[in-house]
Design a protein around this motif. Structure first.
Motif, PDB file in Angstrom:
ATOM      1  N   TRP A 165      41.391  -4.362 -14.047  1.00 21.13           N
ATOM      2  CA  TRP A 165      41.001  -5.726 -13.742  1.00 21.13           C
ATOM      3  C   TRP A 165      40.222  -6.315 -14.924  1.00 21.13           C
ATOM      4  O   TRP A 165      39.498  -5.595 -15.620  1.00 21.13           O
ATOM      5  CB  TRP A 165      40.128  -5.756 -12.493  1.00 21.13           C
ATOM      6  N   PRO A 166      40.376  -7.620 -15.176  1.00 16.89           N
ATOM      7  CA  PRO A 166      39.610  -8.241 -16.267  1.00 16.89           C
ATOM      8  C   PRO A 166      38.123  -8.259 -15.935  1.00 16.89           C
ATOM      9  O   PRO A 166      37.727  -8.184 -14.764  1.00 16.89           O
ATOM     10  CB  PRO A 166      40.181  -9.658 -16.339  1.00 16.89           C
ATOM     11  N   ASN A 167      37.301  -8.360 -16.960  1.00 13.08           N
ATOM     12  CA  ASN A 167      35.840  -8.478 -16.807  1.00 13.08           C
ATOM     13  C   ASN A 167      35.231  -7.274 -16.100  1.00 13.08           C
ATOM     14  O   ASN A 167      34.195  -7.383 -15.444  1.00 13.08           O
ATOM     15  CB  ASN A 167      35.466  -9.758 -16.041  1.00 13.08           C
ATOM     16  N   LEU A 168      35.868  -6.120 -16.253  1.00 13.79           N
ATOM     17  CA  LEU A 168      35.345  -4.905 -15.633  1.00 13.79           C
ATOM     18  C   LEU A 168      35.527  -3.727 -16.578  1.00 13.79           C
ATOM     19  O   LEU A 168      36.630  -3.480 -17.071  1.00 13.79           O
ATOM     20  CB  LEU A 168      36.064  -4.612 -14.308  1.00 13.79           C
ATOM     21  N   SER A 169      34.432  -3.017 -16.839  1.00 14.77           N
ATOM     22  CA  SER A 169      34.495  -1.784 -17.612  1.00 14.77           C
ATOM     23  C   SER A 169      33.661  -0.726 -16.905  1.00 14.77           C
ATOM     24  O   SER A 169      32.800  -1.033 -16.082  1.00 14.77           O
ATOM     25  CB  SER A 169      33.978  -1.996 -19.039  1.00 14.77           C
ATOM     26  N   ILE A 170      33.921   0.530 -17.255  1.00 13.30           N
ATOM     27  CA  ILE A 170      33.219   1.657 -16.642  1.00 13.30           C
ATOM     28  C   ILE A 170      32.314   2.276 -17.690  1.00 13.30           C
ATOM     29  O   ILE A 170      32.763   2.616 -18.791  1.00 13.30           O
ATOM     30  CB  ILE A 170      34.198   2.701 -16.076  1.00 13.30           C
TER      31      ILE A 170
END
Length: 420
Positions: free
Chosen positions: A270-275
């Motif tokens: 998903w865009p605008n999401l990092s772990i």
């Protein structure tokens, strides 16, 4: 202690005088079930002294047919680890998955093996008890109110409920199409004493807008919120999208979202999401050899050496154990913090310490939150719709105030038995 003189009898073991630690015993035709077996919110830890006096929790008693868990908050299930294994369990399937997913990350974990699955408005038979679950709006995912019928009598248990979250339509459906013929209603009253009669809590949509306003200001943002409050995770993510920021979630939060089984929730790709895997989780993984937890998130990982470069465009789901990572990445200068859970946690314990630590660094802690519980006005709508012959206050410090707002109120004490 077995309830005697049973046709259909009830007893609240804990909850008539406090919020949290809920436990209700029901008996019909010599069979019994428990509704919730929660850890009190003011408990220092899990202790056998906190177990209610219920036959079968720690010794064999076949008359205890099941424990039914309304939702996945610890003040409703937190004493399960002390109970005898193999007691049949009933809960929502997503609740069981989320509890299992949380196990590698949290203390007092419990990995449930469910015997009976709660499914919205699908009748479930456990011994003489006919149970109908109603999926409700609450800050815990997969939460249920319950109607229990036995011996020709009907009891409704609200569990924890509200109308102002992302699933508020479920509350409207319940009040517009309620169960009928309810003899006894056990209704939570968490908002009594905290809110005026005509006041309303902010909606989750309003919280999203306030978060977006906060995210438009410059600087690295740390937000403290429960990863299991999935409504709030969605609000934070949507606020990030609206402001062009990237949300940094850790493994725990991602595993909770994945365990929900809901493909409409934020996930890898998903865009605008990092772990971001904080150092303390990396150590946990290495110690327990749980490298499998990393595998689903490799493509979306952000590493510590990159945090400084992207700090002004990120929001980190933060907990105190991540302070070392913030220090190592030199992110304190100009950082801002948001507390997005109950502000009572800031008065003592880890929340108070975090607030003091931030203050020592010159970082204000702004509170942006709404309640997981219904307003008094909405509780009045619910009670009017259910229209019980008797309404018993539970999950409240203000049980004596119920008669000011509701009809047919009967006060009960913890441990007192009564006829449904």
């Amino acid at each position: 202690m077995t309830i005697s003189n049973a046709l259909f009898r009830g007893r609240v073991h804990r909850g008539t005088q406090q919020i949290g630690g809920s436990c209700i015993e029901l008996e019909a035709d010599g069979a019994r079930i428990l509704l919730d077996v929660g850890l009190p919110l003011d408990a220092d830890g899990v202790s056998e002294e906190l177990l209610p006096d219920v036959s079968g929790l720690q010794s064999d008693d076949p008359s205890l047919n099941a424990i039914v868990i309304s939702h996945g908050h610890g003040d409703h299930w937190g004493l399960l680890p002390l109970c005898k294994p193999k007691i049949p369990l009933a809960m929502g399937a997503a609740t069981a998955r989320i509890m299992s997913a949380a196990a590698p990350f949290v203390p007092n974990f419990f990995v449930p093996e469910i015997t009976f699955e709660l499914i919205d408005r699908k009748l479930l038979q456990i011994g003489p008890f006919s149970i109908t679950p109603y999926l409700v709006d609450h800050s815990a995912y997969d939460a249920y109110a319950l109607t229990i019928e036995a011996c020709g009598r009907r009891l409704f248990y609200s569990g924890d409920i509200r109308s102002h979250g992302r699933k508020g339509a479920l509350f409207e459906r319940l009040v517009n199409n309620p169960p009928t013929g309810i003899d006894t209603m056990l209704m939570e009253g968490s908002s009594l004493g905290r809110l005026d009669e005509l006041a309303q809590f902010p909606t989750e949509t309003e919280i999203e807008t306030r978060l977006a306003d906060a995210f438009r200001l410059p600087g690295f943002i740390m937000i403290s919120a429960s990863a299991q409050n999935i409504d709030r995770m969605v609000s934070i993510y949507r606020a990030c999208k609206r402001t062009g920021r990237t949300l940094l979630l850790d493994l725990y939060a991602m595993e909770i979202l994945r365990a929900s089984g809901n493909s409409n929730l934020p996930n890898v790709g998903w865009p605008n999401l990092s772990i971001y895997v904080p150092e303390y989780q990396r150590r946990q993984i290495a110690k327990n050899k749980r490298f499998d937890l990393l595998q689903p998130y490799k493509s979306a990982r952000i590493y510590r050496e990159h945090l400084t470069d992207i700090a002004d465009k990120t929001v980190m789901l933060f907990r105190p154990a991540m302070a070392r990572d913030v220090e190592a990445a030199k992110l304190w200068d100009g950082a801002r913090s948001i507390w997005s859970q109950w502000d009572g946690y800031l008065k003592e314990g880890p929340g108070a310490k975090l607030k003091a630590d931030f203050a020592g660094r010159g970082i204000a802690l702004d509170v942006l939150h709404t309640s997981g519980h219904a307003s008094i006005a909405d509780l009045k709508r619910l009670a009017k719709a259910i229209n019980p012959a008797t309404l018993i206050p539970i999950h409240t410090f203000e049980g004596d105030s119920f008669s000011k707002y509701f009809n047919n109120v009967t006060r009960r004490s913890d441990g007192e038995g009564w006829d449904v």
